[in-house]
Every structure is written in structure tokens, then in C-alpha cells.
Design a protein around this motif. Sequence first.
Motif, PDB file in Angstrom:
ATOM      1  N   HIS A 132     -17.665  21.941  44.731  1.00 14.61           N
ATOM      2  CA  HIS A 132     -17.558  23.381  44.974  1.00 14.61           C
ATOM      3  C   HIS A 132     -18.794  23.960  45.660  1.00 14.61           C
ATOM      4  O   HIS A 132     -18.759  25.094  46.139  1.00 14.61           O
ATOM      5  CB  HIS A 132     -17.270  24.134  43.660  1.00 14.61           C
ATOM      6  CG  HIS A 132     -18.412  24.145  42.713  1.00 14.61           C
ATOM      7  ND1 HIS A 132     -18.645  23.110  41.830  1.00 14.61           N
ATOM      8  CD2 HIS A 132     -19.386  25.064  42.506  1.00 14.61           C
ATOM      9  CE1 HIS A 132     -19.722  23.402  41.119  1.00 14.61           C
ATOM     10  NE2 HIS A 132     -20.185  24.577  41.507  1.00 14.61           N
ATOM     11  N   ARG A 133     -19.868  23.173  45.735  1.00 10.86           N
ATOM     12  CA  ARG A 133     -21.070  23.629  46.437  1.00 10.86           C
ATOM     13  C   ARG A 133     -21.103  23.177  47.900  1.00 10.86           C
ATOM     14  O   ARG A 133     -21.946  23.642  48.664  1.00 10.86           O
ATOM     15  CB  ARG A 133     -22.317  23.110  45.736  1.00 10.86           C
ATOM     16  CG  ARG A 133     -22.571  23.803  44.423  1.00 10.86           C
ATOM     17  CD  ARG A 133     -23.856  23.333  43.806  1.00 10.86           C
ATOM     18  NE  ARG A 133     -24.144  24.032  42.567  1.00 10.86           N
ATOM     19  CZ  ARG A 133     -25.082  23.654  41.727  1.00 10.86           C
ATOM     20  NH1 ARG A 133     -25.842  22.606  41.996  1.00 10.86           N
ATOM     21  NH2 ARG A 133     -25.281  24.335  40.621  1.00 10.86           N
ATOM     22  N   LYS A 155     -16.645  25.604  49.466  1.00 11.35           N
ATOM     23  CA  LYS A 155     -17.191  26.911  49.087  1.00 11.35           C
ATOM     24  C   LYS A 155     -16.633  28.006  49.995  1.00 11.35           C
ATOM     25  O   LYS A 155     -16.177  29.048  49.516  1.00 11.35           O
ATOM     26  CB  LYS A 155     -18.720  26.865  49.145  1.00 11.35           C
ATOM     27  CG  LYS A 155     -19.382  28.132  48.682  1.00 11.35           C
ATOM     28  CD  LYS A 155     -20.871  28.001  48.474  1.00 11.35           C
ATOM     29  CE  LYS A 155     -21.599  27.404  49.635  1.00 11.35           C
ATOM     30  NZ  LYS A 155     -23.049  27.402  49.489  1.00 11.35           N
ATOM     31  N   THR A 210     -17.387  29.098  43.267  1.00 11.40           N
ATOM     32  CA  THR A 210     -18.720  29.474  42.779  1.00 11.40           C
ATOM     33  C   THR A 210     -19.105  28.626  41.570  1.00 11.40           C
ATOM     34  O   THR A 210     -18.250  28.018  40.912  1.00 11.40           O
ATOM     35  CB  THR A 210     -18.744  30.946  42.343  1.00 11.40           C
ATOM     36  OG1 THR A 210     -17.847  31.113  41.233  1.00 11.40           O
ATOM     37  CG2 THR A 210     -18.339  31.879  43.477  1.00 11.40           C
ATOM     38  N   ASP A 211     -20.384  28.616  41.277  1.00 12.97           N
ATOM     39  CA  ASP A 211     -20.890  27.892  40.107  1.00 12.97           C
ATOM     40  C   ASP A 211     -20.254  28.403  38.813  1.00 12.97           C
ATOM     41  O   ASP A 211     -20.021  27.621  37.888  1.00 12.97           O
ATOM     42  CB  ASP A 211     -22.411  28.021  40.004  1.00 12.97           C
ATOM     43  CG  ASP A 211     -23.150  27.124  40.980  1.00 12.97           C
ATOM     44  OD1 ASP A 211     -22.518  26.235  41.586  1.00 12.97           O
ATOM     45  OD2 ASP A 211     -24.374  27.311  41.120  1.00 12.97           O
ATOM     46  N   GLU A 212     -19.996  29.692  38.753  1.00 15.70           N
ATOM     47  CA  GLU A 212     -19.432  30.277  37.526  1.00 15.70           C
ATOM     48  C   GLU A 212     -18.078  29.673  37.181  1.00 15.70           C
ATOM     49  O   GLU A 212     -17.716  29.573  36.014  1.00 15.70           O
ATOM     50  CB  GLU A 212     -19.300  31.805  37.664  1.00 15.70           C
ATOM     51  CG  GLU A 212     -20.633  32.526  37.703  1.00 15.70           C
ATOM     52  CD  GLU A 212     -21.366  32.396  39.039  1.00 15.70           C
ATOM     53  OE1 GLU A 212     -20.717  32.207  40.108  1.00 15.70           O
ATOM     54  OE2 GLU A 212     -22.609  32.461  39.020  1.00 15.70           O
ATOM     55  N   ARG A 213     -17.324  29.257  38.173  1.00  9.52           N
ATOM     56  CA  ARG A 213     -16.004  28.666  37.923  1.00  9.52           C
ATOM     57  C   ARG A 213     -16.102  27.217  37.468  1.00  9.52           C
ATOM     58  O   ARG A 213     -15.146  26.679  36.920  1.00  9.52           O
ATOM     59  CB  ARG A 213     -15.141  28.758  39.174  1.00  9.52           C
ATOM     60  CG  ARG A 213     -14.741  30.196  39.480  1.00  9.52           C
ATOM     61  CD  ARG A 213     -13.785  30.319  40.615  1.00  9.52           C
ATOM     62  NE  ARG A 213     -12.553  29.577  40.357  1.00  9.52           N
ATOM     63  CZ  ARG A 213     -11.656  29.291  41.298  1.00  9.52           C
ATOM     64  NH1 ARG A 213     -11.851  29.693  42.540  1.00  9.52           N
ATOM     65  NH2 ARG A 213     -10.565  28.621  41.006  1.00  9.52           N
ATOM     66  N   SER A 232     -21.687  22.234  37.679  1.00  7.40           N
ATOM     67  CA  SER A 232     -22.923  22.839  38.173  1.00  7.40           C
ATOM     68  C   SER A 232     -24.128  22.362  37.376  1.00  7.40           C
ATOM     69  O   SER A 232     -25.163  22.004  37.943  1.00  7.40           O
ATOM     70  CB  SER A 232     -22.834  24.363  38.104  1.00  7.40           C
ATOM     71  OG  SER A 232     -21.788  24.827  38.929  1.00  7.40           O
TER      72      SER A 232
END
Length: 71
Positions: free
Chosen positions: A14-15, A20, A26-29, A34
Motif C-alpha cells: 500500500h506504500r 497508493k 494509507t497506513d491507517e488502513r 505498516s
Amino acid sequence: ARGIGYSVHYTPLHRLTYWKERYGLTDERFPIASAYGDNTISLPIFSAMKEAEILEVVDAVRSVFARNSNP
């Protein structure tokens, strides 16, 4: 400081730019991926590694943990 190389072991998908930007990830997901990406490294390991080189890496890693465990 001890001349032992290391590198990032894992970059969460995701990064990566494509994922992205394409999906707005995002990192929150992905908190576990992460955290893993932020806290994992690769140490030297190869088939021709001599025992002295292995012990040097082990000693360096141990010294980091010993230094960081003392208040």
C-alpha cells in the motif's frame, strides 16, 4: 558504525506508488503491514559468509539491544 550493511526488508504494497495512487491506500488502513515495514530490516546473509562474519553481525545486533535495554 560497525560497517555492517542492512536494508529495508519489506515495503508494504500500500506504500508503493501504483497502489497508493490508484486506490488511495494509507497506513491507517493497514496498521500491521505498516508497523512491520517500519520495524523490519535485512541483515547480511549469504552462502559464502564465514563464521567470523556471522559472529560479527550477531555481536553488533546484541550490542544494539544491550545499549537500548539499559535506562
